[in-house]
Design an enzyme around this catalytic site. Structure first.
Site, short mmCIF file in Angstrom:
data_model
loop_
_atom_site.label_atom_id
_atom_site.label_comp_id
_atom_site.label_asym_id
_atom_site.label_seq_id
_atom_site.Cartn_x
_atom_site.Cartn_y
_atom_site.Cartn_z
N ASN A 7 9.82 7.45 -3.72
CA ASN A 7 9.56 7.03 -2.34
C ASN A 7 9.40 5.52 -2.36
O ASN A 7 8.40 4.99 -2.81
CB ASN A 7 8.27 7.72 -1.88
CG ASN A 7 7.98 7.51 -0.41
OD1 ASN A 7 8.49 6.60 0.22
ND2 ASN A 7 7.13 8.37 0.13
N ARG A 98 13.19 9.83 -0.74
CA ARG A 98 13.01 9.57 0.68
C ARG A 98 14.05 8.53 1.08
O ARG A 98 14.09 7.44 0.50
CB ARG A 98 11.61 9.03 0.95
CG ARG A 98 11.46 8.49 2.35
CD ARG A 98 10.04 8.06 2.58
NE ARG A 98 9.92 7.36 3.84
CZ ARG A 98 9.52 6.10 3.96
NH1 ARG A 98 9.19 5.41 2.89
NH2 ARG A 98 9.44 5.54 5.13
N HIS A 186 9.85 8.31 10.34
CA HIS A 186 8.66 9.08 9.89
C HIS A 186 8.87 10.58 10.05
O HIS A 186 7.90 11.34 10.11
CB HIS A 186 7.39 8.69 10.68
CG HIS A 186 6.90 7.30 10.46
ND1 HIS A 186 6.35 6.54 11.47
CD2 HIS A 186 6.86 6.53 9.34
CE1 HIS A 186 5.99 5.36 10.99
NE2 HIS A 186 6.29 5.34 9.69
N ARG A 247 4.11 -5.25 12.81
CA ARG A 247 5.26 -5.13 13.72
C ARG A 247 4.78 -5.09 15.17
O ARG A 247 3.76 -4.45 15.46
CB ARG A 247 6.04 -3.85 13.42
CG ARG A 247 6.93 -3.94 12.21
CD ARG A 247 7.56 -2.60 11.90
NE ARG A 247 6.93 -1.99 10.75
CZ ARG A 247 7.18 -0.76 10.31
NH1 ARG A 247 8.05 0.01 10.94
NH2 ARG A 247 6.57 -0.29 9.25
N GLU A 390 3.70 13.13 2.43
CA GLU A 390 5.12 12.83 2.49
C GLU A 390 5.84 13.23 1.19
O GLU A 390 6.91 13.84 1.23
CB GLU A 390 5.29 11.34 2.73
CG GLU A 390 6.59 10.99 3.36
CD GLU A 390 6.62 9.53 3.76
OE1 GLU A 390 6.23 8.67 2.95
OE2 GLU A 390 7.03 9.26 4.89
#
Ligand code: AMP
Length: 407
Positions: A7, A98, A186, A247, A390
C-alpha cells in the site's frame, strides 16, 4: 493462503502479510508481518520499521537513493534479517496492491498482467505519484518474490456504480471523451465499512442506506445503498469535496482563474497550493494534524478555530449532500484517523441532523471501544465507529478473486 499487501502513499510505503482463511472472512486477523517505510522530506534517507507476529521489532534508518531500493530492502526483511515472517519468498502465495486510480475500466479487482499494468500506467496521468509507485511495486515483487499471482485492488472501483448524473461534470460534453468525470476514491475502505456496518446492524444489505465518512489525512464521504456506492464527495481527482489536512477540497474554480491571471500561477503552482498548502494546514498555519489544530484552538488560536469550524461546516454540508442522494439514512459511519479518534468531529457532524431523530450517546462517543455503535438506543439513525482496515480489505479481495478464478 499467505497474502502480502503493498500500500503505497506519497511519502510512505506500507506492507502487511496476512494468513487469509478460505472464504476471506470480514474480521481482520492480526497481521503475520508489518513493515512501513517513511521517506524524509528533506533528504534521501528513509526510516524502515518492521514487526513480525512474534512481536520482534526492527528499525533501520536507510540511505535509499531511490524508492525502489528502499522497497527492495523492506521486501527482503520478509525472509532475511532480525524480524522475518517466512523462510523463503516462495511461501508467499499472492500479492495485493492498492491502486489509487483504476479509471473507468476497472469495476472490480483484477489479476495483474501486462494489459492491466498498461491500463494502470494510462491512469498515472491523473494520479502520477501513486500509480507510478504502484507499478514499480508490482515489478519489484516480480523481481524479488517471483512468479506469484498479483492482484490490483482499486480505490476507484467501488464507485463505478454511481449513477450517470453523479459522475458527469457539467462542463463541455467533450470532457467525457477525455475521461474527465467523477471517479471517487477511498473505495476500498468505504466498501469495507459498508459491509461491516451491515454486519454490525444485522440488517439485510439490499435495504441498507449508509453514509461512510472516511476522515483521515484525506477525507471523503460515500453514500452506500444496498451495498453499492451511489454518490461520493471526491471526483476526477482526490482533491474534490471535503476540506482535508493539506488539501483544500472543493473551491470555486473561478478562484483558480483569478489567481492564474493575477499572479501568473502555473499548473504546478496551483497543484502545490491546493494539494499541499491548503486545508487544515493552510487555514490554521499550525498543522495538518487535527490534534494540533484542536489543541491550538483550545489555547485561543483564532486561525486554528476557524480551520476547525470550516472543516466541520464542509463535513456537515457533505453529509447533507449524501443524504439527498440516498433519500434516507440507516447509519452514519466514522472511520480513519479523525473519524475514529475525534469525538469533537463526530459530535459536531451529527448535531445538525438531530431534526431527523439522530441522537448521539455522549458517553459512548467520548470513548468508543473498537468498532462500536455510539448512538442512543432511541436514535432513528445508528452512528458507528469502524476502524479502517484497508490492508486487510485488500488481502480479502485478493483471496476472493483468486478463489473465484480457481473455482
Ligand atoms: P489517517 O490518514 O487515517 O492515518 O489519519 C491521520 C490523521 O488522523 C492525522 O493527521 C490526524 O489529523 C488525525 N487524528 C489521529 N488521531 C486523532 C485524534 N485523537 N484526534 C483528532 N485527530 C486525530
Amino acid at each position: 493462503m499467505k497474502v502480502l499487501v503493498l500500500n503505497s502513499g506519497s511519502s510512505s510505503q506500507k506492507c502487511r502479510l496476512y494468513q487469509v482463511a478460505p472464504g476471506a472472512p470480514l474480521d481482520p486477523p492480526p497481521a503475520l508481518w508489518r513493515a512501513e517505510i517513511e521517506w524524509a522530506a528533506t533528504d534521501s534517507s528513509a526510516s524502515l520499521r518492521i514487526e513480525n507476529a512474534s512481536g520482534v521489532r526492527y528499525n533501520e534508518r536507510i540511505e535509499a537513493k531511490t524508492r525502489a531500493a528502499a522497497v527492495e530492502r523492506m521486501l527482503r526483511g520478509l525472509w532475511e534479517g532480525a524480524a522475518p515472517a517466512v523462510r523463503a519468498p516462495s511461501e508467499i502465495q499472492a500479492v495485493g496492491h492498492r491502486i489509487v486510480h483504476g479509471g473507468a475500466e476497472f469495476r472490480a479487482p483484477a489479476l495483474i498482467d501486462e494489459r492491466v499494468l498498461q491500463a494502470i500506467a494510462r491512469h498515472a496521468e491523473i494520479a502520477p505519484l501513486h500509480n507510478r509507485s504502484e507499478i514499480e511495486g508490482v515489478r519489484l515483487v516480480e523481481k524479488f518474490i517471483g512468479a506469484v499471482p498479483q492482484v490490483a485492488v482499486f480505490d476507484t472501483a467501488f464507485h463505478r456504480t454511481l449513477p450517470r448524473p453523479a459522475t458527469v461534470y457539467p462542463g463541455p460534453y467533450a470532457w467525457l471523451d477525455e475521461g474527465i468525470e467523477r471517479y471517487g476514491f477511498h473505495g476500498i475502505n468505504h466498501r469495507y465499512c459498508a459491509e461491516r456496518a451491515e454486519r454490525m446492524l444485522g440488517k439485510n444489505s439490499a435495504d441498507l442506506r449508509v453514509v461512510t465518512c472516511h476522515l483521515g489525512n484525506g477525507c471523503s464521504l460515500a453514500a452506500v445503498h444496498g451495498g453499492h456506492s451511489v454518490d461520493t464527495t471526491m471526483g476526477f481527482t482526490p482533491l474534490e469535496g471535503l476540506m482535508m489536512g493539506t488539501r483544500s477540497g472543493s473551491v470555486d474554480p473561478g478562484i483558480l482563474i483569478h489567481l492564474a491571471r493575477k499572479h501568473g500561477y502555473t499548473p504546478d503552482d496551483l497543484d502545490r497550493i491546493l494539494n499541499r498548502e491548503s486545508g487544515l494546514l493552510g487555514l490554521s498555519g499550525v498543522s495538518s494534524d487535527l490534534r494540533e489544530v484542536l489543541a491550538a484552538a483550545r489555547q485561543g488560536h483564532s486561525r486554528a478555530q476557524l480551520a476547525f469550524d470550516v472543516f466541520l461546516h464542509r463535513l456537515r454540508a457533505g453529509i447533507g449532500w449524501m443524504l439527498a442522494s440516498l433519500g434516507g439514512l440507516d447509519a452514519l459511519v466514522f472511520t480513519a484517523g479523525i473519524g475514529e479518534n475525534s469525538s469533537d468531529v463526530r459530535a459536531g457532524a451529527c448535531e445538525p441532523f438531530a431534526f431527523l431523530g439522530l441522537r448521539l450517546d455522549p458517553v459512548k462517543n467520548a470513548d468508543p471501544a473498537g468498532d462500536a455503535d455510539i448512538a442512543m438506543a432511541d436514535s432513528s439513525i445508528r452512528v458507528l465507529v469502524i476502524r479502517a482496515q484497508e490492508d486487510w480489505a485488500i488481502a480479502r479481495e485478493c483471496r476472493r478473486l483468486l478463489e473465484s478464478s480457481a473455482g
